[in-house]
Write a protein that holds these residues in place. Structure first.
Motif, PDB file in Angstrom:
ATOM      1  N   GLU A  15       0.832  -1.203   0.000  1.00 18.44           N
ATOM      2  CA  GLU A  15       0.000   0.000   0.000  1.00 18.44           C
ATOM      3  C   GLU A  15       0.870   1.258   0.000  1.00 18.44           C
ATOM      4  O   GLU A  15       0.589   2.222  -0.717  1.00 18.44           O
ATOM      5  CB  GLU A  15      -0.922   0.007   1.212  1.00 18.44           C
ATOM      6  N   GLY A  16       1.940   1.235   0.779  1.00 20.37           N
ATOM      7  CA  GLY A  16       2.862   2.367   0.805  1.00 20.37           C
ATOM      8  C   GLY A  16       3.533   2.579  -0.541  1.00 20.37           C
ATOM      9  O   GLY A  16       3.698   3.717  -1.005  1.00 20.37           O
ATOM     10  N   LEU A  17       3.892   1.488  -1.197  1.00 23.87           N
ATOM     11  CA  LEU A  17       4.503   1.565  -2.523  1.00 23.87           C
ATOM     12  C   LEU A  17       3.520   2.159  -3.529  1.00 23.87           C
ATOM     13  O   LEU A  17       3.891   3.012  -4.337  1.00 23.87           O
ATOM     14  CB  LEU A  17       4.944   0.170  -2.961  1.00 23.87           C
ATOM     15  N   GLY A  18       2.276   1.739  -3.450  1.00 20.72           N
ATOM     16  CA  GLY A  18       1.244   2.283  -4.328  1.00 20.72           C
ATOM     17  C   GLY A  18       1.053   3.773  -4.117  1.00 20.72           C
ATOM     18  O   GLY A  18       0.918   4.542  -5.079  1.00 20.72           O
ATOM     19  N   LYS A  19       1.061   4.197  -2.867  1.00 24.21           N
ATOM     20  CA  LYS A  19       0.920   5.622  -2.567  1.00 24.21           C
ATOM     21  C   LYS A  19       2.114   6.418  -3.082  1.00 24.21           C
ATOM     22  O   LYS A  19       1.956   7.540  -3.572  1.00 24.21           O
ATOM     23  CB  LYS A  19       0.759   5.837  -1.063  1.00 24.21           C
ATOM     24  N   MET A  20       3.308   5.838  -2.975  1.00 22.88           N
ATOM     25  CA  MET A  20       4.494   6.530  -3.497  1.00 22.88           C
ATOM     26  C   MET A  20       4.400   6.714  -5.007  1.00 22.88           C
ATOM     27  O   MET A  20       4.746   7.773  -5.536  1.00 22.88           O
ATOM     28  CB  MET A  20       5.774   5.761  -3.143  1.00 22.88           C
ATOM     29  N   ILE A  21       3.913   5.686  -5.697  1.00 22.90           N
ATOM     30  CA  ILE A  21       3.756   5.791  -7.146  1.00 22.90           C
ATOM     31  C   ILE A  21       2.708   6.853  -7.477  1.00 22.90           C
ATOM     32  O   ILE A  21       2.904   7.672  -8.379  1.00 22.90           O
ATOM     33  CB  ILE A  21       3.385   4.429  -7.763  1.00 22.90           C
ATOM     34  N   CYS A  22       1.608   6.870  -6.720  1.00 23.07           N
ATOM     35  CA  CYS A  22       0.542   7.851  -6.969  1.00 23.07           C
ATOM     36  C   CYS A  22       0.992   9.286  -6.723  1.00 23.07           C
ATOM     37  O   CYS A  22       0.443  10.217  -7.305  1.00 23.07           O
ATOM     38  CB  CYS A  22      -0.675   7.536  -6.104  1.00 23.07           C
ATOM     39  N   HIS A  23       1.992   9.474  -5.880  1.00 20.71           N
ATOM     40  CA  HIS A  23       2.494  10.820  -5.585  1.00 20.71           C
ATOM     41  C   HIS A  23       3.817  11.121  -6.292  1.00 20.71           C
ATOM     42  O   HIS A  23       4.445  12.146  -6.022  1.00 20.71           O
ATOM     43  CB  HIS A  23       2.660  11.003  -4.069  1.00 20.71           C
ATOM     44  N   SER A  24       4.213  10.235  -7.200  1.00 19.20           N
ATOM     45  CA  SER A  24       5.493  10.416  -7.894  1.00 19.20           C
ATOM     46  C   SER A  24       5.398  11.537  -8.930  1.00 19.20           C
ATOM     47  O   SER A  24       4.319  11.937  -9.365  1.00 19.20           O
ATOM     48  CB  SER A  24       5.908   9.116  -8.590  1.00 19.20           C
ATOM     49  N   GLU A  25       6.549  12.022  -9.310  1.00 21.07           N
ATOM     50  CA  GLU A  25       6.626  13.071 -10.328  1.00 21.07           C
ATOM     51  C   GLU A  25       6.031  12.597 -11.652  1.00 21.07           C
ATOM     52  O   GLU A  25       5.348  13.357 -12.342  1.00 21.07           O
ATOM     53  CB  GLU A  25       8.097  13.464 -10.523  1.00 21.07           C
ATOM     54  N   GLU A  26       6.277  11.323 -11.997  1.00 21.01           N
ATOM     55  CA  GLU A  26       5.745  10.779 -13.233  1.00 21.01           C
ATOM     56  C   GLU A  26       4.223  10.759 -13.232  1.00 21.01           C
ATOM     57  O   GLU A  26       3.592  11.095 -14.236  1.00 21.01           O
ATOM     58  CB  GLU A  26       6.284   9.355 -13.483  1.00 21.01           C
TER      59      GLU A  26
END
Length: 145
Positions: A15-26
């Motif tokens: 879940e944390g990894l998913g949130k990081m992707i959702c908030h990524s620059e890309e």
């Protein structure tokens, strides 16, 4: 199913990894380009024109060269696709989409290889390229690194 602490930790990490992707620059760039594309009337007009011709193309595709409008439809679809792809909003959106896809592919590869280095992962950017950098698609067994 019994939930062990290990499973709960893995789920929390995922879940944390998913949130990081959702908030990524890309992802932020992708959302901005998608919104810009959606609000661009000229780009939307080109996309609609392409989709109309694509419907005709699918009809022609069933009959191939024997369809009476084969040459005209084939020419029209290439022109419509080129016009759509050359529009600034469309091209910027596609670039952002590929960058986001690359990030997701890389994360998936890291997760899979943390389990086992032998897990094969899909990679959108490598038509016949394996993880060793070899372009022949043999899995590196040919020795052409």
């Amino acid at each position: 199913m019994l939930a062990t602490l290990e499973i709960v930790d893995v789920l929390d990490s995922a879940e944390g990894l998913g949130k990081m992707i959702c908030h990524s620059e890309e992802m932020i760039n992708y959302k901005q380009k998608k919104a810009a594309l959606a609000s661009n009337k000229e780009a939307q007009s080109l996309i609609r024109a392409f989709l109309r011709i694509k419907d005709q193309y699918e009809d022609v595709e069933r009959f191939g060269r024997y369809h009476p409008d084969y040459n005209k439809i084939m020419k029209d679809i290439r022109e419509a696709k080129r016009a759509m792809d050359m529009h600034e909003a469309v091209s910027q959106y596609k670039i952002a989409e590929r960058k986001l896809e690359g990030l997701v592919d890389e994360v998936g590869k890291l997760v899979a290889h943390s389990v086992s280095p032998h897990i094969k992962t899909p990679n959108s950017n490598s038509l016949l390229k394996d993880d060793s950098g070899c372009g022949c698609g043999s899995g590196g067994s040919c020795g052409c690194h």
